[in-house]
Design a protein around this motif. Structure first.
Motif, PDB file in Angstrom:
ATOM      1  N   SER A  48       0.830  -1.214   0.000  1.00 40.38           N
ATOM      2  CA  SER A  48       0.000   0.000   0.000  1.00 40.38           C
ATOM      3  C   SER A  48       0.856   1.251   0.000  1.00 40.38           C
ATOM      4  O   SER A  48       0.571   2.216  -0.722  1.00 40.38           O
ATOM      5  CB  SER A  48      -0.905   0.025   1.230  1.00 40.38           C
ATOM      6  N   LYS A  49       1.902   1.241   0.803  1.00 39.06           N
ATOM      7  CA  LYS A  49       2.802   2.396   0.865  1.00 39.06           C
ATOM      8  C   LYS A  49       3.550   2.538  -0.455  1.00 39.06           C
ATOM      9  O   LYS A  49       3.752   3.650  -0.945  1.00 39.06           O
ATOM     10  CB  LYS A  49       3.781   2.242   2.034  1.00 39.06           C
ATOM     11  N   ALA A  51       2.444   1.686  -3.359  1.00 38.35           N
ATOM     12  CA  ALA A  51       1.464   2.222  -4.308  1.00 38.35           C
ATOM     13  C   ALA A  51       1.324   3.730  -4.108  1.00 38.35           C
ATOM     14  O   ALA A  51       1.323   4.498  -5.076  1.00 38.35           O
ATOM     15  CB  ALA A  51       0.126   1.530  -4.130  1.00 38.35           C
ATOM     16  N   GLU A  52       1.241   4.143  -2.880  1.00 39.89           N
ATOM     17  CA  GLU A  52       1.118   5.573  -2.576  1.00 39.89           C
ATOM     18  C   GLU A  52       2.334   6.356  -3.081  1.00 39.89           C
ATOM     19  O   GLU A  52       2.197   7.407  -3.699  1.00 39.89           O
ATOM     20  CB  GLU A  52       0.978   5.751  -1.064  1.00 39.89           C
ATOM     21  N   GLU A  53       3.524   5.827  -2.827  1.00 40.08           N
ATOM     22  CA  GLU A  53       4.749   6.534  -3.202  1.00 40.08           C
ATOM     23  C   GLU A  53       5.010   6.529  -4.705  1.00 40.08           C
ATOM     24  O   GLU A  53       5.678   7.421  -5.213  1.00 40.08           O
ATOM     25  CB  GLU A  53       5.953   5.939  -2.454  1.00 40.08           C
ATOM     26  N   GLY A  55       2.487   6.161  -7.114  1.00 38.86           N
ATOM     27  CA  GLY A  55       1.347   6.601  -7.905  1.00 38.86           C
ATOM     28  C   GLY A  55       0.710   5.468  -8.693  1.00 38.86           C
ATOM     29  O   GLY A  55      -0.156   5.692  -9.537  1.00 38.86           O
ATOM     30  N   THR A  57      -1.348   1.645  -8.653  1.00 37.54           N
ATOM     31  CA  THR A  57      -2.318   0.951  -7.807  1.00 37.54           C
ATOM     32  C   THR A  57      -1.665  -0.293  -7.219  1.00 37.54           C
ATOM     33  O   THR A  57      -0.628  -0.777  -7.724  1.00 37.54           O
ATOM     34  CB  THR A  57      -3.564   0.525  -8.603  1.00 37.54           C
TER      35      THR A  57
END
Length: 66
Positions: A48-49, A51-53, A55, A57
C-alpha cells in the motif's frame, strides 16, 4: 548531447531549457518510483505504501511482481 537536445527541442517546438526541465522532472519521478519499489522488494514498506509513493495501484504493483 547538446545537438540531441536541440533536435528534441525543435521536434517538440519548445526551447532547450524547457526540454531539459522536463527530462529532469521525469528522471526524478523515475528515481522516486524505483526507490519505492526497491523498498517494497526489500520488505521495508508495504504494498500500500509502495502504491502511494509510486502513484501506481496495488494491482499494478502486484502485476509487476506477479
Amino acid at each position: 548531447m547538446v545537438e540531441e537536445l536541440n533536435r528534441i527541442a525543435n521536434e517538440e517546438h519548445e526551447d532547450r531549457t524547457t526540454v531539459i526541465r522536463k527530462f529532469i522532472a521525469d528522471a526524478i519521478g523515475c528515481y522516486k518510483k524505483d526507490k519505492a519499489l526497491r523498498k517494497y522488494e526489500q520488505g521495508r514498506i508495504s504494498i500500500s505504501k509502495a502504491a502511494e509513493e509510486t502513484g501506481l495501484t496495488v494491482g499494478e504493483i502486484e502485476e509487476i511482481y506477479g
